[in-house]
Design a protein around this motif. Structure first.
Motif, mmCIF file in Angstrom:
data_model
loop_
_atom_site.group_PDB
_atom_site.id
_atom_site.type_symbol
_atom_site.label_atom_id
_atom_site.label_comp_id
_atom_site.label_asym_id
_atom_site.label_seq_id
_atom_site.Cartn_x
_atom_site.Cartn_y
_atom_site.Cartn_z
ATOM 1 N N LYS A 14 -11.362 2.081 2.891
ATOM 2 C CA LYS A 14 -10.894 2.813 1.710
ATOM 3 C C LYS A 14 -10.273 4.144 2.111
ATOM 4 O O LYS A 14 -9.253 4.550 1.569
ATOM 5 C CB LYS A 14 -12.056 3.041 0.737
ATOM 6 N N VAL A 15 -10.861 4.807 3.078
ATOM 7 C CA VAL A 15 -10.324 6.074 3.565
ATOM 8 C C VAL A 15 -8.970 5.853 4.221
ATOM 9 O O VAL A 15 -8.075 6.689 4.122
ATOM 10 C CB VAL A 15 -11.313 6.730 4.565
ATOM 11 N N GLU A 16 -8.799 4.702 4.837
ATOM 12 C CA GLU A 16 -7.574 4.422 5.586
ATOM 13 C C GLU A 16 -6.448 3.845 4.730
ATOM 14 O O GLU A 16 -5.349 3.663 5.222
ATOM 15 C CB GLU A 16 -7.887 3.466 6.739
ATOM 16 N N TYR A 17 -6.693 3.520 3.452
ATOM 17 C CA TYR A 17 -5.628 3.005 2.604
ATOM 18 C C TYR A 17 -4.563 4.070 2.422
ATOM 19 O O TYR A 17 -4.842 5.205 2.071
ATOM 20 C CB TYR A 17 -6.151 2.598 1.224
ATOM 21 N N ASN A 18 -3.324 3.685 2.691
ATOM 22 C CA ASN A 18 -2.202 4.598 2.530
ATOM 23 C C ASN A 18 -0.999 3.764 2.121
ATOM 24 O O ASN A 18 -0.390 3.081 2.948
ATOM 25 C CB ASN A 18 -1.934 5.356 3.834
ATOM 26 N N ALA A 19 -0.646 3.802 0.859
ATOM 27 C CA ALA A 19 0.421 2.961 0.327
ATOM 28 C C ALA A 19 1.784 3.248 0.943
ATOM 29 O O ALA A 19 2.706 2.449 0.807
ATOM 30 C CB ALA A 19 0.495 3.106 -1.191
ATOM 31 N N PRO A 25 -2.823 -2.789 2.306
ATOM 32 C CA PRO A 25 -3.037 -3.736 1.213
ATOM 33 C C PRO A 25 -2.858 -3.111 -0.174
ATOM 34 O O PRO A 25 -2.562 -3.816 -1.138
ATOM 35 C CB PRO A 25 -4.474 -4.217 1.403
ATOM 36 N N SER A 26 -2.993 -1.804 -0.273
ATOM 37 C CA SER A 26 -2.799 -1.181 -1.585
ATOM 38 C C SER A 26 -1.343 -1.297 -2.037
ATOM 39 O O SER A 26 -1.057 -1.263 -3.235
ATOM 40 C CB SER A 26 -3.232 0.289 -1.562
ATOM 41 N N ARG A 27 -0.431 -1.487 -1.103
ATOM 42 C CA ARG A 27 0.972 -1.675 -1.470
ATOM 43 C C ARG A 27 1.157 -2.979 -2.237
ATOM 44 O O ARG A 27 1.921 -3.050 -3.196
ATOM 45 C CB ARG A 27 1.854 -1.659 -0.226
#
Length: 145
Positions: A14-19, A25-27
């Motif tokens: 979660k900390v590493e999510y960067n769109a 994957p958040s993209r």
């Protein structure tokens, strides 16, 4: 170095999510929730069918045919794909009632309701600012033609 459990791995991810990163994957989730049919389905299930800006109705379960009638222009294939993807992502639930004929209804989950607050705002903004956008488009088109 110690091992990490599943909860720690999820927290780290979660900390590493960067769109802004192509592989994030958040993209994919942004692609999904920015789709017009997703926005309109969530607004419909959220009770926003009045079409009036900033009027939130009461969230309700709806049958496929009700959603289809409400969303003018959506094809059966697109609505089915949209509902399946929303169910897969945990934003809506699909309930099958064994009647004759079988009754299928869709409703938002808590996760879907949290997103609905944003989609309702997007729909409201688009409806409220459409005249301004038309004006800017006409000005731009006149300038570049």
């Amino acid at each position: 170095m110690g091992t990490t459990n599943a909860a720690q791995k999820r927290a780290q991810a979660k900390v590493e999510y960067n769109a802004f990163l192509a592989a994030c994957p958040s993209r994919q989730l942004l692609d999904r929730i920015s789709d017009k049919w997703v926005v309109l389905v969530l607004c419909a299930l959220g009770g926003d069918a009045s079409g009036q800006p900033d009027t939130a109705g009461v969230a309700t379960a709806m049958r496929y045919s009700e959603i289809s009638r409400l969303l003018a222009g959506v094809s059966q294939k697109m609505l089915t794909q949209t509902l399946r993807s929303l169910e897969r992502d945990g934003l809506i639930t699909r309930t099958v009632t064994p009647t004759v004929p079988v009754t299928v209804s869709y409703a938002m989950t808590d996760l879907g309701r949290s997103l609905h607050h944003l989609t309702r705002g997007l729909r409201s903004w688009a409806q409220s600012h459409m005249d301004e956008v038309h004006t800017h488009r006409a000005t731009y088109d006149a300038r570049v033609s």
